[in-house]
Design an enzyme around this catalytic site. Structure first.
Site, PDB file in Angstrom:
ATOM      1  N   THR A   1      51.707  41.395  26.985  1.00 43.89           N
ATOM      2  CA  THR A   1      50.743  42.080  27.882  1.00 43.89           C
ATOM      3  C   THR A   1      49.141  42.214  26.996  1.00 43.89           C
ATOM      4  O   THR A   1      48.976  42.235  25.927  1.00 43.89           O
ATOM      5  CB  THR A   1      51.059  43.752  27.450  1.00 43.89           C
TER       6      THR A   1
ATOM      7  N   HIS B   1      54.041  42.041  21.027  1.00 45.68           N
ATOM      8  CA  HIS B   1      53.328  40.398  21.412  1.00 45.68           C
ATOM      9  C   HIS B   1      52.240  40.021  22.005  1.00 45.68           C
ATOM     10  O   HIS B   1      52.467  40.502  23.119  1.00 45.68           O
ATOM     11  CB  HIS B   1      54.583  39.176  21.685  1.00 45.68           C
ATOM     12  N   HIS B   2      51.066  39.492  21.746  1.00 44.05           N
ATOM     13  CA  HIS B   2      50.287  39.795  22.821  1.00 44.05           C
ATOM     14  C   HIS B   2      50.363  38.718  24.031  1.00 44.05           C
ATOM     15  O   HIS B   2      49.543  39.477  25.466  1.00 44.05           O
ATOM     16  CB  HIS B   2      49.421  39.104  22.056  1.00 44.05           C
ATOM     17  N   SER B   3      51.309  37.942  24.270  1.00 44.54           N
ATOM     18  CA  SER B   3      51.898  37.560  25.576  1.00 44.54           C
ATOM     19  C   SER B   3      52.748  38.522  26.572  1.00 44.54           C
ATOM     20  O   SER B   3      52.306  38.232  27.538  1.00 44.54           O
ATOM     21  CB  SER B   3      52.528  36.181  24.698  1.00 44.54           C
TER      22      SER B   3
END
Length: 480
Positions: free
Chosen positions: A142, A138-140
């Site tokens: 990295t 998930h983009h959160s």
């Protein structure tokens, strides 16, 4: 850990809230094509070490009561490495196309919110591709640069590997929910107070010394905030207008030094050359469909990462702005793209993007999701390693990343690795039903840009892939 680091940032919380509409998921998929099958036990050790070096990989999200603070990252008491690191055999005879098909399904699959937001799968049985390791995060957890930093800290520079030691296991935080909410709000409030105390005297001095300049700067900041947060209600593309949950992925290989040479020939940067190639490719795609256009709107990540930031974490803000596409002379178009990008990098509101996100997070998510589906494309350039890297005894030959579309028609992500730019294309099938045609048009865009630097390109050695890759290629790709 600082109490602010234990919570989702306001920008990540904005993206997280938007995922109530699954079209806006922030899933990143990377496909590492290996020259051989890695040693499984060593691979497990490497991944286990990664979860210790980057503790966030062992954390899950817990929502705060009544939304009094952003969701908090807490150590997963049931963390199970075997759930996150898997292996599977591709049906024979398999090729890169089967690896991309697996990556496509990963891009469309959501995360279990009760577990840490990542998984990896080792795919064996690829004819001509050796083996593949597909990483889904998930983009959160990295951004692109953070991911490369994590890889550099974990991967090896030869097959034998390097003894990097064994970090201790992350420890949990025993704080109660109430104390956690209080500590987060105190930390954020104290930051605002300290920032205000530090900035007020200089601001007053500047206003007294040059009132006109102070008014101009205030007006410029206000205008910049409006540009950063303004709603976008129409697409500039007359062709790529629909949105769906369907995805198709494709790849291109582009010689790095030739792309740099093209950028130098126009007096621009590598990122400008990349964006220009994508712009020409999308222009070609629209002409193929009988559409003429002057501009397309892009979402471009701008890194806010500092040298003091820890490994991992999402340290970007997303700028949304129009790019020119109607200039037929390649050098002129690249310089126009450079001017558009440079203007946004100088926007005074960029450092305040977290505060803007905090305001938007107070609005009902359903009012905002529709406003995010009118940007035409995402483009991201991630600098990787200039030398070959290894994982558990296997060499990484190619490194493709497929960034999330986040409501746009297509995401094009360039990752440089060992002298080659590996371009991952992630397209919404409603907006782009003919992904193979789009891929050919993007290949034409890169070929057009490479021609600009032909005379100034470095002469490659006899063993260099640049010697034969005068144009982009998409090895093993076929539309599925």
């Amino acid at each position: 850990m600082d109490s602010r680091e234990t919570h989702m940032s306001q920008s990540d919380l904005f993206s997280w809230n938007m995922e109530r509409d699954p079209v806006l998921r922030s899933t990143i998929v990377s496909a590492l094509i290996l020259d051989s099958e890695p040693d499984w036990d060593r691979l497990l050790q490497t991944m286990d070490r990664g979860t210790r070096v980057v503790p966030r990989l062992r954390h899950r999200l817990i929502a705060a009561p009544l939304g009094l603070a952003p969701p908090r990252w807490v150590l997963d008491p049931d963390f199970d490495l075997s759930w996150h690191v898997r292996r599977s055999a591709l049906p024979e005879p398999a090729s890169l196309a089967e690896v991309l098909e697996f990556a496509r399904t990963e891009a469309m699959t959501g995360f279990d919110p009760a577990r840490p937001l990542w998984r990896s799968t080792l795919l064996s049985g690829s004819a001509g591709a050796g083996c593949a390791l597909v990483l889904t995060v998930h983009h959160s957890l990295t951004d692109g640069i953070g991911g490369i930093q994590i890889a550099t800290a974990l991967l090896d520079f030869d097959r034998a590997g390097t003894d990097r030691g064994h970090p201790s296991e992350p420890r949990g935080d025993p704080e109660s929910a109430l104390r956690d909410i209080v500590s987060w709000n105190v930390a954020v409030g104290s930051d605002l107070v300290v920032s205000g105390v530090r900035s007020t005297p200089p601001t007053i001095r500047r206003a007294l010394a040059d009132p006109a300049r102070a008014v101009r700067e205030g007006t410029a900041l206000a205008g910049s905030l409006v540009r950063l947060a303004r709603p976008i209600t129409t697409t500039l593309s007359p062709v790529m207008t629909r949105r769906s949950l369907g995805r198709r992925v494709a790849v291109l290989d582009v010689p790095l030094e030739r792309l740099r040479g093209a950028a130098r020939a126009a007096g621009c940067t590598l990122n400008d050359a990349f964006l220009t190639a994508v712009a020409i490719g999308l222009r070609t795609y629209h002409r193929h469909h009988g559409a003429k256009l002057d501009q397309l709107r892009v979402t471009m990540p701008i890194s806010l990462r500092t040298p003091d930031d820890p490994l991992g974490g999402n340290r970007i803000t997303l700028a949304r702005f129009a790019l020119p596409v109607d200039l037929d002379e390649t050098g002129e178009l690249m310089r126009a793209v450079d001017a558009a990008v440079a203007a946004w990098r100088r926007e005074p509101a960029i450092p305040l993007s977290g505060a803007v996100a905090a305001v938007l997070n107070r609005l009902p998510a359903r009012l905002l999701t529709g406003l995010l589906k009118h940007v035409d494309f995402v483009a991201s350039n991630v600098p990787g390693s200039p030398v070959p890297l290894y994982i558990a005894g296997a060499r990484i030959d190619r490194m493709y990343s497929f960034g999330p579309t986040i409501g746009t028609a297509v995401n094009v992500t360039l990752t440089s690795h060992a002298g080659i730019c590996y371009v991952g294309i992630n397209a919404d099938t409603a907006a782009v039903p003919d992904t193979d045609t789009l891929t050919e048009c993007l290949a034409t865009g890169f070929a057009t840009v490479l021609e600009l630097g032909t005379e100034r390109a470095a002469v490659p050695g006899p063993e260099s892939r640049e010697d034969v890759d005068s144009q982009p290629s998409y090895p093993g790709f076929r539309h599925r």
